[in-house]
Motif scaffolding. Structure first.
Motif, PDB file in Angstrom:
ATOM      1  N   VAL A 457       0.777  -1.446  -0.007  1.00 34.60           N
ATOM      2  CA  VAL A 457       0.099   0.354   0.121  1.00 34.60           C
ATOM      3  C   VAL A 457       0.682   1.471  -0.012  1.00 34.60           C
ATOM      4  O   VAL A 457       2.270   1.391   0.740  1.00 34.60           O
ATOM      5  CB  VAL A 457      -0.806   0.204   1.523  1.00 34.60           C
ATOM      6  N   PRO A 458       0.504   2.352  -0.955  1.00 37.38           N
ATOM      7  CA  PRO A 458       1.498   3.938  -1.133  1.00 37.38           C
ATOM      8  C   PRO A 458       0.480   4.308   0.033  1.00 37.38           C
ATOM      9  O   PRO A 458      -0.365   3.895   0.213  1.00 37.38           O
ATOM     10  CB  PRO A 458       1.360   4.333  -2.789  1.00 37.38           C
ATOM     11  N   GLY A 459       0.903   5.393   0.732  1.00 34.54           N
ATOM     12  CA  GLY A 459       1.053   5.726   1.201  1.00 34.54           C
ATOM     13  C   GLY A 459      -0.051   7.312   0.708  1.00 34.54           C
ATOM     14  O   GLY A 459      -0.307   7.150  -0.266  1.00 34.54           O
ATOM     15  N   GLU A 460      -1.031   7.775   1.390  1.00 36.00           N
ATOM     16  CA  GLU A 460      -1.620   9.006   1.069  1.00 36.00           C
ATOM     17  C   GLU A 460      -1.293   9.834  -0.194  1.00 36.00           C
ATOM     18  O   GLU A 460      -1.715  10.950  -0.519  1.00 36.00           O
ATOM     19  CB  GLU A 460      -2.654   9.419   2.351  1.00 36.00           C
ATOM     20  N   GLU A 461      -1.075  10.800   1.301  1.00 35.17           N
ATOM     21  CA  GLU A 461      -0.198  12.183   0.226  1.00 35.17           C
ATOM     22  C   GLU A 461       2.008  12.212   0.531  1.00 35.17           C
ATOM     23  O   GLU A 461       1.908  13.609   0.882  1.00 35.17           O
ATOM     24  CB  GLU A 461      -0.554  13.068   1.931  1.00 35.17           C
ATOM     25  N   GLU A 462       1.779  11.433   1.556  1.00 35.26           N
ATOM     26  CA  GLU A 462       3.572  11.614   1.255  1.00 35.26           C
ATOM     27  C   GLU A 462       4.014  11.856   0.707  1.00 35.26           C
ATOM     28  O   GLU A 462       5.270  12.739   0.635  1.00 35.26           O
ATOM     29  CB  GLU A 462       3.963   9.511   1.804  1.00 35.26           C
ATOM     30  N   GLY A 463       3.803  11.375  -0.808  1.00 34.30           N
ATOM     31  CA  GLY A 463       4.513  12.237  -1.838  1.00 34.30           C
ATOM     32  C   GLY A 463       4.923  13.377  -1.877  1.00 34.30           C
ATOM     33  O   GLY A 463       5.737  13.934  -2.669  1.00 34.30           O
ATOM     34  N   HIS A 464       3.472  13.904  -1.260  1.00 37.70           N
ATOM     35  CA  HIS A 464       2.787  14.939  -2.190  1.00 37.70           C
ATOM     36  C   HIS A 464       4.135  16.276  -1.359  1.00 37.70           C
ATOM     37  O   HIS A 464       3.840  17.365  -2.204  1.00 37.70           O
ATOM     38  CB  HIS A 464       1.550  15.059  -0.971  1.00 37.70           C
ATOM     39  N   GLU A 465       4.859  16.319  -0.306  1.00 40.35           N
ATOM     40  CA  GLU A 465       5.305  17.579  -0.020  1.00 40.35           C
ATOM     41  C   GLU A 465       6.542  17.445  -0.603  1.00 40.35           C
ATOM     42  O   GLU A 465       7.138  18.693  -0.872  1.00 40.35           O
ATOM     43  CB  GLU A 465       5.744  16.360   1.240  1.00 40.35           C
ATOM     44  N   LEU A 466       6.757  17.131  -1.984  1.00 44.41           N
ATOM     45  CA  LEU A 466       7.808  17.399  -2.896  1.00 44.41           C
ATOM     46  C   LEU A 466       7.227  17.265  -4.301  1.00 44.41           C
ATOM     47  O   LEU A 466       8.372  18.253  -5.392  1.00 44.41           O
ATOM     48  CB  LEU A 466       8.431  15.781  -3.722  1.00 44.41           C
ATOM     49  N   ASN A 467       5.962  18.119  -3.936  1.00 36.34           N
ATOM     50  CA  ASN A 467       5.392  18.451  -5.449  1.00 36.34           C
ATOM     51  C   ASN A 467       5.153  19.957  -5.148  1.00 36.34           C
ATOM     52  O   ASN A 467       5.955  20.360  -4.233  1.00 36.34           O
ATOM     53  CB  ASN A 467       4.088  18.320  -5.342  1.00 36.34           C
ATOM     54  N   GLU A 468       5.082  20.398  -7.279  1.00 40.09           N
ATOM     55  CA  GLU A 468       4.974  21.921  -6.620  1.00 40.09           C
ATOM     56  C   GLU A 468       4.156  22.548  -6.253  1.00 40.09           C
ATOM     57  O   GLU A 468       4.652  23.966  -5.593  1.00 40.09           O
ATOM     58  CB  GLU A 468       4.734  22.243  -8.177  1.00 40.09           C
ATOM     59  N   VAL A 469       2.889  21.980  -5.796  1.00 34.94           N
ATOM     60  CA  VAL A 469       1.951  22.941  -4.642  1.00 34.94           C
ATOM     61  C   VAL A 469       2.856  22.428  -3.050  1.00 34.94           C
ATOM     62  O   VAL A 469       1.868  21.324  -2.566  1.00 34.94           O
ATOM     63  CB  VAL A 469       1.025  21.550  -5.411  1.00 34.94           C
ATOM     64  N   ALA A 470       3.138  22.726  -2.804  1.00 34.70           N
ATOM     65  CA  ALA A 470       3.337  22.997  -1.171  1.00 34.70           C
ATOM     66  C   ALA A 470       3.187  23.822  -0.555  1.00 34.70           C
ATOM     67  O   ALA A 470       3.949  25.098  -0.816  1.00 34.70           O
ATOM     68  CB  ALA A 470       5.344  22.639  -1.783  1.00 34.70           C
ATOM     69  N   THR A 471       2.764  23.954   0.409  1.00 38.63           N
ATOM     70  CA  THR A 471       2.649  25.091   1.600  1.00 38.63           C
ATOM     71  C   THR A 471       3.936  25.382   2.547  1.00 38.63           C
ATOM     72  O   THR A 471       5.161  24.990   1.749  1.00 38.63           O
ATOM     73  CB  THR A 471       2.054  24.201   3.066  1.00 38.63           C
ATOM     74  N   PRO A 472       3.925  26.089   1.846  1.00 35.82           N
ATOM     75  CA  PRO A 472       5.132  27.557   2.744  1.00 35.82           C
ATOM     76  C   PRO A 472       6.523  26.685   3.525  1.00 35.82           C
ATOM     77  O   PRO A 472       7.434  27.201   3.455  1.00 35.82           O
ATOM     78  CB  PRO A 472       4.939  28.268   3.127  1.00 35.82           C
ATOM     79  N   ASN A 473       5.932  26.020   4.805  1.00 35.95           N
ATOM     80  CA  ASN A 473       6.890  25.199   5.074  1.00 35.95           C
ATOM     81  C   ASN A 473       7.844  24.603   4.918  1.00 35.95           C
ATOM     82  O   ASN A 473       8.834  24.342   5.243  1.00 35.95           O
ATOM     83  CB  ASN A 473       5.875  24.980   6.797  1.00 35.95           C
ATOM     84  N   GLU A 474       6.847  23.907   4.096  1.00 40.76           N
ATOM     85  CA  GLU A 474       7.487  22.320   3.083  1.00 40.76           C
ATOM     86  C   GLU A 474       8.034  22.566   2.427  1.00 40.76           C
ATOM     87  O   GLU A 474       9.632  22.430   2.260  1.00 40.76           O
ATOM     88  CB  GLU A 474       5.696  21.548   2.534  1.00 40.76           C
ATOM     89  N   MET A 475       8.054  24.064   1.564  1.00 36.45           N
ATOM     90  CA  MET A 475       8.728  24.770   0.643  1.00 36.45           C
ATOM     91  C   MET A 475      10.168  25.145   1.313  1.00 36.45           C
ATOM     92  O   MET A 475      11.518  24.954   1.032  1.00 36.45           O
ATOM     93  CB  MET A 475       8.600  25.721   0.509  1.00 36.45           C
TER      94      MET A 475
ATOM     95  N   PHE C 449       6.431  13.695 -14.714  1.00 38.44           N
ATOM     96  CA  PHE C 449       5.312  12.931 -14.058  1.00 38.44           C
ATOM     97  C   PHE C 449       4.384  13.887 -13.332  1.00 38.44           C
ATOM     98  O   PHE C 449       4.793  13.721 -11.650  1.00 38.44           O
ATOM     99  CB  PHE C 449       6.055  11.845 -12.640  1.00 38.44           C
ATOM    100  N   GLU C 450       4.588  15.625 -13.594  1.00 36.31           N
ATOM    101  CA  GLU C 450       3.870  16.183 -12.779  1.00 36.31           C
ATOM    102  C   GLU C 450       3.468  17.191 -13.227  1.00 36.31           C
ATOM    103  O   GLU C 450       3.234  17.544 -14.456  1.00 36.31           O
ATOM    104  CB  GLU C 450       5.526  17.242 -12.311  1.00 36.31           C
ATOM    105  N   ASP C 451       2.105  16.815 -13.016  1.00 32.96           N
ATOM    106  CA  ASP C 451       0.972  17.580 -14.265  1.00 32.96           C
ATOM    107  C   ASP C 451       1.344  19.386 -13.994  1.00 32.96           C
ATOM    108  O   ASP C 451       0.090  19.896 -15.052  1.00 32.96           O
ATOM    109  CB  ASP C 451      -0.718  17.599 -13.043  1.00 32.96           C
ATOM    110  N   GLY C 452       2.175  19.935 -12.825  1.00 37.89           N
ATOM    111  CA  GLY C 452       1.547  21.092 -12.686  1.00 37.89           C
ATOM    112  C   GLY C 452       2.467  21.769 -13.890  1.00 37.89           C
ATOM    113  O   GLY C 452       2.272  23.123 -14.181  1.00 37.89           O
ATOM    114  N   LEU C 453       3.395  21.667 -14.857  1.00 34.90           N
ATOM    115  CA  LEU C 453       3.634  22.081 -15.537  1.00 34.90           C
ATOM    116  C   LEU C 453       3.361  22.350 -16.914  1.00 34.90           C
ATOM    117  O   LEU C 453       3.232  23.482 -17.522  1.00 34.90           O
ATOM    118  CB  LEU C 453       4.839  20.895 -15.971  1.00 34.90           C
ATOM    119  N   TYR C 454       2.051  21.647 -17.282  1.00 38.39           N
ATOM    120  CA  TYR C 454       1.116  21.848 -18.299  1.00 38.39           C
ATOM    121  C   TYR C 454       0.110  22.515 -17.930  1.00 38.39           C
ATOM    122  O   TYR C 454      -1.170  22.301 -18.308  1.00 38.39           O
ATOM    123  CB  TYR C 454       0.928  20.503 -19.310  1.00 38.39           C
TER     124      TYR C 454
END
Lengths: 480, 480, 480
Positions: A457-475, C449-454
């Motif tokens: 089972v993968p995590g729900e939101e774990e990979g998330h923090e490395l995305n463009e869409v990050a909260t200021p803290n994460e950034m 693998f990132e939607d945010g670009l497009y």
């Protein structure tokens, strides 16, 4: 993701013993491979194309009659209905059960596995009981629909034990249930001559009855240790609605899939359409009514709105009229919602029946209602109403046996049905006890309703923090 | 979950007054039950099986003619198309509207409720206007498709008021809209003799027009208090794409569902297929072009890509050619994206039309384009192009009335259409004002686009912390 | 939401240069519009309705023969299958690829775009190679199915490069691939006379082969900079299962869609049904077996369970028997799982083939297996087994050419196939190098693998904190 799995692994020692006991590494492959090898051998020995799928036979038959043509192949009468039924089995049942927050993989996945097994096993069992042709089982689109129907029954039972069984246990359950389904169907349709095109009795009542017996035998007194997982989250309820809506839309195809060609198929689809529409209004009405704040409950909408399809399974092909269908649908929705609200808790606390999906409310009670409606409607049937179409609905009319006596006999559907059901108590209980053996890797009470036991089972939101869409803290963290 | 609901409940005093005013406990059950009882009574008094669904009539008719056989039952011509239309109504419209972050239950659920009601009510209203048979309404697969079509119109209007109405309000809206739909359809098809198999005018333009009028009357000056909820989240956009793709795929079936058998049905599907493909390329092109960073907007992809199906609704059955269809589709996609980008904000700020789903861009403008294309294409029709097939597309040709005059009359579709529309201003506005009465439990401006008012809503990730998949902190907490 | 976008915007300066190079504002609209204009012009010049879609021709032909009637229009034989294939192309492929955590918009969206383009372009290319009628391409439901088939091949290749290409690059790839597909199909079916109704060779092996070549040419040595995004999250795996299940269910329609009417269509659906069922059991068995803890892997279930459909693509219409189909399905599932586990990592590390979806395991190897099975089964065909149906499966039998020699020739399918494939190495490599030009706005290695670009991407849970359903902390924050 790499990160995440490392995290997860660091906790695995704590789960070590449990992981041992639920490990599927040998059990599942062994059972799947043995079953499939047996199936392949039996298919090789017993199964043949029927007249409409065999290259030689179809083309030979054609030349016998000048009027017969390709469009008379049963494929064109039944295949669209088959595909709708197929969607109900795999998407409908599969996604309906994804409502649990952490059991989506198992819901869709185990549904997929046991359905793929059951449809093969059902081809053999149904072929064996419904008439061999010189020692061979003939297959075509009608046998495919019947196999899917039998599979539906197994998936209904799956709903009762959802979250509390291992895939190995489910496969063993399917072996027993498909066999008993074929026996039950043989008694009802061939011996008693009952009509049940949409399976109110053969599919829904039987599947519910079997599943409730099994879950009773498998009763877990400490199931509330997994209570926090036995509920939905927002998006899991939306996934479940995919299942609901597909079941609802294609139920007219389900009930009409194996009725006779022409008016019966057409009429069945129409009756089911109106029954479901009326059922939906009843469901919304009573769901709001039984809630102290008048809020709708997704459990009701996902399930009770379908009861209208179950309840016209038997009578749908008869001259029930849209008016009659709507009354039946309205009643079915009503008793189903009331069942979820008031009966399910009692069944669990008093009768020790832990029914995860509430199949008693969706398939059990509406199935019995369907049997009653079918008995009444067939008792009211007459050549005056059906004309030359009587024999196309009631098979015994075709053989000249239609008379008041046979009508009464037909109306005794329920009594004979109950008799036949009661005779199956022993084998069903036996199946249940076989399923209780501690060899299948069933989940412990503390880890029911949890994908993690049987799936990577993968995590729900774990990979998330490395995305463009990050909260200021994460950034900031990432930048530091 | 138990935990979670306790948490939630502790905040409910704050919402107490609002909960009072939006409480559905009596309103919704009462309305649903009354409506269904009325429907059942009217169905009992008025609705009968037609020749193809009635056991006696179908089998009696068969014996009249040696050549008629089961495969000639309209079921086999239309049922696969009906099922595709049915999927569009319940999955297509239902999931298309799940794009809002916290309105997925209502989008799919209310869509389900008002569709289930509308298809029953539409059967009566359309039956009443389209020809009673000795005082009875005859039903079969064609009436089922027509009822679903009318339902589609209601769901289009639902898109305009999405998030701002209670389920009771929506049912009342459906009562009015279905009735006016039947009147409008009667004027257009029966009185003016227009062709509109795919409903560019009857379904899309009417639905859009009705919805925009209603949302104008229900204008909320303080709607921006709910602005933060009037947008999507990542997974809600994916759910919405399920709706989009199903609408897109099955639109060829929608437009061809009630055309004549044979070449018209075949041709309509083909034309719609190419129109939608061209529309999709236009949508992606203009979506990237109107964005300062060249990024695609999910709102456009989810909606504008469908405009090609709307725009060939009228002309699809005619000899439009794939070439013509692609031009129409390309134009429809273009005006639809531009509408979302530039027109919707103006409609809201200047005309006070708050159009949640942008139905003006998906159904309104492309519907009008479809009417124009239909008028032009039918004006160009001639026996030279259609041969003996002319009367299969244009009903008035069948009765020998085909001549230059009638062609001109036909090309006046738009003018007559606008006249008929303008006559409906009064009843539509009247409907809107009825809907404005403060008795339906509509959400306050601060709580629009929020499932929590009408649904028991589970948390998103709350149950999560108790799973195997836990962060180290959570694990420590659990262990301590 | 407004809030959220402001947050996001504040980080955009950091991404500025990248945003420049991947900006689609001019590239994508320009390419889409130019392509669609060219398509429209070519359709205007070359495409005509065929006999079954043309108003004049269909109705003229009808009067020639007393027995021909509307139900003989090919629409009624093929349209339900077409719709199933259509669902596989847009929902099946589209959602199968949503397994990536932040690439769902692109998976469904770019799938949508390139499929909408490819089906138009395929109509022209296939029409050009498969026989023009007096300089015109005739279209109807069969050409629609064939265009969808060709599109499927492009989407298979898309799976290999998923996450690493811009939409412009994908459209350019589709231009080349559709063209080569039509050439390859012409060589195989028209010149070599091979049978391949379900496209084991023409669709699956070709699509896999093309995609693997392209991804090899586009090799990114630093792709592990995006590794954290090249994996799933819980709900993305459930979305992907929607794609899987739809592909699985409708594969019988895919393989039977363009076989001859009657028994071949019926038999193909039946064979595929059993092959897939056996394949599913093999997939679950080997997925658990190759995992150290016996846990099932979603990647296997989502993909390998479909290999059974690929592997009976060629032989499905022949007298393969359910028994034979199940053996083939079981083998296909087995090699597919083993490929995912053991071969894919080697292909990447040794051969530098980065195959995001593992198309080599789902389409490549099972496609080759399908070609072998097809060759063996056609070599075993004889008038004794097929009777008068022989010519309905093997076209060359119809022209009186059926003899031992032709059977041997037919069994050489694989050899001739490999020859024809090897001739296409040059153009495929050439396509790959064209795609390598730095003009398409491909993502940098750090942002694959990132939607945010497009896409304009909303947040996942950001809007959440303002809902009713709030944690105590959030509530306090809001209140303070």
């Amino acid at each position: 993701m790499g990160d995440f799995f490392q995290k997860q692994k660091s906790y695995q020692p704590k789960l070590f013993n449990m992981a041992e006991s639920t490990n599927m590494r040998l059990r599942l492959p062994l059972l799947c491979i043995i079953l499939e090898v047996i199936l392949i051998i039996l298919f090789g020995a017993l199964v043949e194309y029927n007249d409409d799928t065999h290259a030689k036979l179809w083309n030979a038959n054609k030349s016998h009659s000048a009027t017969r043509d390709d469009y008379e192949n049963e494929f064109y009468y039944r295949y669209p209905s088959f595909q709708d039924v197929h969607v109900m089995i795999f998407v409908g049942f599969g996604f309906l059960m994804t409502f649990l927050q952490r059991y989506g993989f198992s819901s869709v996945g185990f549904n997929f596995l046991i359905a793929a097994f059951s449809l093969q096993w059902a081809t053999l069992m149904q072929g064996f009981f419904h008439g061999m042709h010189h020692g061979k089982i003939h297959v075509g689109v009608t046998s495919m629909i019947n196999a899917d129907f039998c599979t539906g029954s197994v998936l209904i039972s799956f709903g009762a034990v959802l979250g509390k069984t291992s895939p190995v246990q489910l496969l063993v359950m399917a072996i027993f249930e498909v066999t008993l389904f074929a026996v039950n169907e043989f008694i009802l349709l061939s011996m008693l001559g009952a009509n049940d095109a949409g399976g109110s009795m053969t599919i829904h009542t039987f599947g519910a009855y079997f599943g409730l017996m099994v879950t009773r035998v498998l009763y877990r007194p400490n199931l509330d240790k997994s209570k926090h997982r036995n509920s939905s989250v927002y998006h899991s309820d939306l996934f479940a609605m995919i299942g609901t809506i597909y079941l609802w839309m294609f139920w007219p195809s389900f009930n009409s899939a194996i009725t006779n060609y022409g008016d019966p198929q057409h009429r069945t689809a129409l009756n089911t359409y109106y029954s479901l529409a009326a059922c939906t209004l009843a469901t919304f009405a009573f769901s709001a009514l039984v809630n102290p704040e008048g809020k709708l409950d997704m459990v009701h909408i996902q399930n009770a709105a379908l009861a209208g399809g179950v309840a016209v399974g038997t009578a749908g092909e008869m001259m029930l009229t849209p008016f009659g269908s709507m009354i039946v649908g309205f009643l079915a929705g009503t008793i189903s919602v009331l069942g979820y609200k008031y009966l399910t808790p009692v069944l669990e606390s008093k009768l020790k029946i832990q029914d995860t999906c509430g199949i008693h409310n969706l398939h059990g009670m509406p199935g019995v209602l369907g049997a009653v409606v079918g008995a009444v409607t067939s008792a009211l049937a007459s050549p005056g109403v059906y004309g030359d179409g009587l024999q196309r609905v009631f098979a015994d009319a075709e053989t000249g046996k239609w008379n008041p006596q046979s009508r009464v006999a037909n109306s005794l559907n329920i009594k004979t049905y109950l008799q036949s059901v009661s005779k199956q108590n022993m084998p069903v209980f036996f199946s249940g006890f076989i399923l209780k053996l501690p060899i299948y890797g069933a989940p412990p009470d503390t880890h029911c309703f949890e994908d993690g036991l049987y799936w990577e089972v993968p995590g729900e939101e774990e990979g998330h923090e490395l995305n463009e869409v990050a909260t200021p803290n994460e950034m900031e963290k990432l930048n530091s």
